[in-house]
Design a protein around this motif. Structure first.
Motif, short mmCIF file in Angstrom:
data_model
loop_
_atom_site.label_atom_id
_atom_site.label_comp_id
_atom_site.label_asym_id
_atom_site.label_seq_id
_atom_site.Cartn_x
_atom_site.Cartn_y
_atom_site.Cartn_z
N THR A 119 0.83 -1.20 0.00
CA THR A 119 0.00 0.00 0.00
C THR A 119 0.87 1.26 0.00
OG1 THR A 119 -1.77 -1.18 1.13
CG2 THR A 119 -1.85 1.22 1.23
N SER A 136 0.94 4.03 -2.85
CA SER A 136 0.66 5.44 -2.54
C SER A 136 1.71 6.35 -3.17
CB SER A 136 0.64 5.65 -1.03
OG SER A 136 -0.39 4.90 -0.45
N PHE A 156 -2.37 -1.79 -5.02
CA PHE A 156 -3.46 -1.80 -4.03
C PHE A 156 -4.26 -3.10 -4.12
CE2 PHE A 156 -3.37 3.03 -4.63
CZ PHE A 156 -2.45 3.19 -3.61
N PRO A 200 -6.51 0.82 4.63
CA PRO A 200 -5.81 1.78 3.76
C PRO A 200 -5.70 1.33 2.31
CG PRO A 200 -4.66 1.59 5.84
CD PRO A 200 -5.71 0.53 5.83
N ASN A 231 -9.12 2.00 0.71
CA ASN A 231 -9.32 3.43 0.49
C ASN A 231 -8.48 3.93 -0.68
OD1 ASN A 231 -10.35 6.12 1.32
ND2 ASN A 231 -8.18 6.47 1.72
N ASN A 232 -7.20 3.55 -0.70
CA ASN A 232 -6.31 4.05 -1.76
C ASN A 232 -6.68 3.48 -3.12
OD1 ASN A 232 -5.09 5.45 0.26
ND2 ASN A 232 -3.21 4.26 0.27
N VAL A 274 -9.30 5.72 -4.37
CA VAL A 274 -8.73 6.98 -4.88
C VAL A 274 -8.17 6.77 -6.29
CG1 VAL A 274 -6.91 8.69 -4.54
CG2 VAL A 274 -8.27 7.90 -2.59
#
Length: 194
Positions: free
Chosen positions: A86, A90, A105, A117, A120-121, A124
């Protein structure tokens, strides 16, 4: 042998014993109390530095390339787990490598499907690609895994829902130049925009 010869011979023997002792002292490691200190400013690593923490700090400073390197060092030291993947994703996302970030991810979620996380990423990354429907589903998963305690995930979910509504109701996906023309009686025709 004369007395003078004996004295000279004894002197040579004593001198050679001293030279051997000094040579042996040079080869032996220094005693603890005589160790030489490192020059000022030299970093002394004792337990090692947590490269994930280094990478996080570099990300906060906007040094995404250097953060990615730190995350790769963390992967080499501790292996690829969901947290490291992750973090790498990011950094790639911040560098604009959205496809790579999405893959990382997804791999993190395969390793640990409860790692919030990564969910969520991934959402995004999907939002960046205009995949609002899938992003919404991903944010919903992250929100439920997090039990709704993260404001950031809640905000991301709201943005995904709003983007879906904009796309559906405002015609933001209408990229082929076609529009609607109302003809009476609830009949609509497609017409090209000028």
């Amino acid at each position: 042998m004369t007395m003078r010869g004996l004295i000279i011979l004894a002197g040579f023997l004593a001198l050679s014993a001293c030279v051997e002792t000094q040579a042996d002292d040079l080869l032996d490691p220094l005693p603890q109390e005589l160790e030489i200190a490192a020059p000022a400013g030299t970093v002394v690593l004792q337990d090692g530095v947590d490269q994930l923490l280094v990478g996080d700090r570099l990300m906060d400073a906007g040094q995404h390339d250097l953060a990615l390197r730190a995350y790769y060092r963390a992967a080499a030291e501790q292996g690829l787990d969901a947290g490291v993947l992750t973090a790498i994703g990011s950094a790639n996302l911040a560098l604009g490598r959205i496809g790579q970030a999405e893959d990382q991810f997804r791999r993190a979620i395969e390793l640990d499907d409860r790692y919030v996380p990564a969910w969520n990423n991934l959402g995004v990354a999907l939002m960046e690609q205009g995949e609002y429907g899938e992003a919404r589903r991903v944010f919903e998963s992250a929100f439920s895994l997090d039990s709704g305690s993260s404001d950031a995930i809640r905000d991301n979910l709201r943005r995904a829902i709003a983007r879906m509504d904009e796309t559906v109701y405002t015609g933001a996906n209408n990229q082929d130049g076609l529009g609607l023309l109302r003809r009476g009686g609830g009949v609509f025709e497609l017409r090209p925009d000028p």
